[in-house]
Scaffold this active site. Structure first.
Site, PDB file in Angstrom:
ATOM      1  N   CYS A   1       0.834  -1.209   0.000  1.00  0.00           N
ATOM      2  CA  CYS A   1       0.000   0.000   0.000  1.00  0.00           C
ATOM      3  C   CYS A   1       0.870   1.262   0.000  1.00  0.00           C
ATOM      4  O   CYS A   1       2.014   1.238  -0.485  1.00  0.00           O
ATOM      5  CB  CYS A   1      -0.979  -0.027   1.179  1.00  0.00           C
TER       6      CYS A   1
ATOM      7  N   ASP B   1      -3.637   1.314  10.020  1.00  0.00           N
ATOM      8  CA  ASP B   1      -4.818   2.181  10.160  1.00  0.00           C
ATOM      9  C   ASP B   1      -5.311   2.196  11.588  1.00  0.00           C
ATOM     10  O   ASP B   1      -5.844   3.197  12.063  1.00  0.00           O
ATOM     11  CB  ASP B   1      -5.920   1.728   9.210  1.00  0.00           C
TER      12      ASP B   1
HETATM   13  C1  RUB Z   1      -4.067   3.168   3.538  1.00  0.00           C
HETATM   14  C2  RUB Z   1      -3.307   2.214   4.393  1.00  0.00           C
HETATM   15  C3  RUB Z   1      -2.029   2.717   5.020  1.00  0.00           C
HETATM   16  C4  RUB Z   1      -2.339   3.284   6.409  1.00  0.00           C
HETATM   17  C5  RUB Z   1      -1.139   4.033   6.996  1.00  0.00           C
HETATM   18  O1  RUB Z   1      -5.347   2.681   3.178  1.00  0.00           O
HETATM   19  O2  RUB Z   1      -3.715   1.099   4.660  1.00  0.00           O
HETATM   20  O3  RUB Z   1      -1.112   1.671   5.165  1.00  0.00           O
HETATM   21  O4  RUB Z   1      -3.428   4.177   6.342  1.00  0.00           O
HETATM   22  O5  RUB Z   1      -0.875   5.198   6.229  1.00  0.00           O
HETATM   23  P1  RUB Z   1      -6.294   3.619   2.246  1.00  0.00           P
HETATM   24  P2  RUB Z   1      -0.088   6.451   6.883  1.00  0.00           P
HETATM   25  O6  RUB Z   1      -5.517   3.936   1.003  1.00  0.00           O
HETATM   26  O7  RUB Z   1      -7.502   2.774   1.993  1.00  0.00           O
HETATM   27  O8  RUB Z   1      -6.635   4.862   3.048  1.00  0.00           O
HETATM   28  O9  RUB Z   1       1.183   5.880   7.419  1.00  0.00           O
HETATM   29  O10 RUB Z   1       0.128   7.412   5.744  1.00  0.00           O
HETATM   30  O11 RUB Z   1      -0.943   7.007   7.960  1.00  0.00           O
END
Ligand code: RUB
Length: 321
Positions: free
Chosen positions: A134, A203
């Site tokens: 991701c 998340d």
């Molecule tokens: C995004 C996702 C990321 C976390 C952490 O999912 O799973 O790994 O949100 O991101 P989506 P960060 O694209 O569905 O929002 O470290 O930038 O907070």
């Protein structure tokens, strides 16, 4: 029951952008939600502190109801709204309080990411290959800190169907000068022999150390375990879910089937069901370290940090709207 006040158009717009994933990723969602509460406060025409608070609670509710999984969203709302506790100030005093708390929250996000990036970078040595899943700004901060301190890394980047957030990761790692090999998700196990670390974001993190992250993380962690590859989760402390201290489960978002297959192709295939869960749960036994701005934790001990930061009681004032 009286009708809740209409949120400011900027709040509506921000909620829409979060729901549609124009703003996405747990940290960015928290940042945008806090900013929208700031606009709501700055431009409120409420003539009493009660009306001001009611409008902020309604705005928080609208933002809260966009995506259910990233706990950074309710944590951001809670942080900003806790400035209103007691509600004995006049409107101007409350407005200033909210604006101050929004600024403090946003500065805290940046500082936490920077700090955890420095801590996570310590796991990497010259020549290491890191697999990503991701797009996580917390995870990228770890790579960025390592690169800035002269460590040479390479990355194997999973495209991350159905939304291909891996493409964002690939672009950002290239900007840092990191050589990138992009793979389809199905190639991850095959490539696992060639990597030294699995690095993902989160998340939400539950009190037992389970990590809720983009769908595919849990299976990837099983694969990494099988090959002896350490599994690192980069997650600043707003990803800790205090609701799980009292046994609540994290809701896994189910998104539109059209992200998986367009309606025309689906019709051609015939009668099928389509599931599109956006996140999954990686159990603590498949995680080696959770890297936060407060240090690195084995997943089972993250509950100590959670209690320290949140205590046992949390408020959800938007629920009263
Ligand atoms: C995004 C996702 C990321 C976390 C952490 O999912 O799973 O790994 O949100 O991101 P989506 P960060 O694209 O569905 O929002 O470290 O930038 O907070």
């Amino acid at each position: 029951m009286s009708t809740p006040p209409e949120p400011h158009p900027n709040v509506r717009e921000t909620a829409h952008r979060i729901a549609e994933m124009d703003v996405r990723g747990a940290a960015a969602i928290a940042d945008a939600a806090a900013a929208a509460l700031g606009v709501q406060a700055a431009e409120s025409d409420a003539d009493s502190s009660e009306a001001f608070q009611a409008a902020l609670h309604a705005a928080a509710r609208e933002l809260h109801d966009t995506r259910p999984t990233a706990v950074s969203l309710p944590n951001a709302l809670r942080y900003v709204l806790s400035g209103l506790d007691g509600g004995d100030g006049d409107v101007e005093a409350l407005r200033r309080t909210v604006e101050r708390r929004v600024a403090r929250f946003q500065a805290g996000l940046d500082a936490a990411q920077d700090r955890l990036g420095g801590i996570g970078a310590g796991r990497f040595t010259d020549g290491d290959v890191v697999m990503t899943h991701c797009h996580s700004t917390d995870a990228i901060a770890c790579i960025e800190h390592a690169v800035d301190s002269g460590v040479e890394l390479e990355a194997v980047v999973k495209e991350t169907r159905p939304r291909n957030q891996g493409h964002i990761t690939a672009g950002q790692l290239r900007e840092l000068g990191v050589p990138v090999t992009l793979i389809v998700d199905n190639a991850a196990h095959r490539l696992m022999n060639d990597v030294d670390h699995l690095l993902v974001g989160a998340d939400s993190i539950a009190a037992d150390g389970s990590v809720i992250n983009k769908i595919g993380t849990a299976g990837l962690a099983v694969s990494a375990r099988d090959r002896g590859v350490p599994i690192i989760v980069a997650a600043q402390s707003i990803k800790l879910d205090p609701r799980t201290l009292t046994g609540a489960a994290v809701t896994i978002e189910e998104r539109n089937p059209e992200e998986v297959i367009d309606a025309g192709t689906r019709a051609e295939i015939g009668e099928i069901g389509v599931a599109n869960p956006a996140f999954d749960v990686t159990p603590p036994r498949h995680v080696d370290a959770i890297v936060t701005e407060h240090g690195q934790f084995p997943p089972e001990s993250v509950v100590v940090l959670m209690r320290e930061l949140f205590g046992n009681g949390i408020s959800e004032p938007w629920e009263s709207v």
